[in-house]
Design a protein around this motif. Sequence first.
Motif, PDB file in Angstrom:
ATOM      1  N   SER A 144       0.801  -1.231   0.000  1.00  0.00           N
ATOM      2  CA  SER A 144       0.000   0.000   0.000  1.00  0.00           C
ATOM      3  C   SER A 144       0.832   1.278   0.000  1.00  0.00           C
ATOM      4  O   SER A 144       0.267   2.376   0.016  1.00  0.00           O
ATOM      5  CB  SER A 144      -0.972   0.043   1.191  1.00  0.00           C
ATOM      6  N   TYR A 186       2.773   4.426  -1.349  1.00  0.00           N
ATOM      7  CA  TYR A 186       2.677   5.214  -2.573  1.00  0.00           C
ATOM      8  C   TYR A 186       3.893   6.110  -2.782  1.00  0.00           C
ATOM      9  O   TYR A 186       4.344   6.301  -3.902  1.00  0.00           O
ATOM     10  CB  TYR A 186       1.411   6.074  -2.528  1.00  0.00           C
ATOM     11  N   ARG A 223      -2.091   2.848  -7.901  1.00  0.00           N
ATOM     12  CA  ARG A 223      -2.006   1.634  -7.095  1.00  0.00           C
ATOM     13  C   ARG A 223      -0.904   0.753  -7.677  1.00  0.00           C
ATOM     14  O   ARG A 223      -0.772   0.645  -8.898  1.00  0.00           O
ATOM     15  CB  ARG A 223      -3.338   0.887  -7.107  1.00  0.00           C
ATOM     16  N   GLU A 254      -1.405   4.427  -0.756  1.00  0.00           N
ATOM     17  CA  GLU A 254      -2.296   4.422  -1.908  1.00  0.00           C
ATOM     18  C   GLU A 254      -3.621   5.094  -1.534  1.00  0.00           C
ATOM     19  O   GLU A 254      -4.116   4.923  -0.418  1.00  0.00           O
ATOM     20  CB  GLU A 254      -2.522   2.996  -2.387  1.00  0.00           C
TER      21      GLU A 254
END
Length: 203
Positions: free
Chosen positions: A53, A55, A107, A181
Amino acid sequence: GSVALTTGGFALGGGSRSVLDARRRIVVEASIGGVSDERETRFSGPEGVAIPSKYAYLLLVPTRAGIEQRLFARQVEDDVRPFVRLALGPTLALSRPYFADCNANRRYDRRADCNGDGTVAPGEGEEVLGLGKSLARMHPLLGLGGTATVGAHLGRSRRGLQTVSAAVRLDYVPDGVQLLEPDVRGRQRWFLTPEVALGLRLF
């Protein structure tokens, strides 16, 4: 200079001090250190280290000016000089991507059509960026913040360990930073960073 342990790892800093009177100083300081979301967890596997997850990475570079007040000057010997410090100033936030988002869905996809041919070939997917490629895509943002510090200056020597301190730093970045994300967490604008630091006199 100083070395601090924070929730995001280590931070390095430095600064200067001007004496106002026997108990007060004007302090100007700057530091640089990483920030991570409390939900981040690193996993190691056959394909290397992964952070689900994630980013983006974030470095904060706060510059502060403030007042340092010595405490208990009459009760405590000069070998140990307790103090409190309050400082305010701008913060430079440096955000760099964790992966190359080839399909622009924000993502990380281990399998994705990154060459645009309409198919996903074996081994074709989004790349977790190394340091060099990630730095080339770094994005600067400007914010502001403040720091509250308690600590003590130690000894009378002009070399070696000089200061131990604990601080809480609050930084605000108006545009926000996407650390995780978007479907996991939105853009973050406030960053609260506790730190414990050792200050060293280098010259």
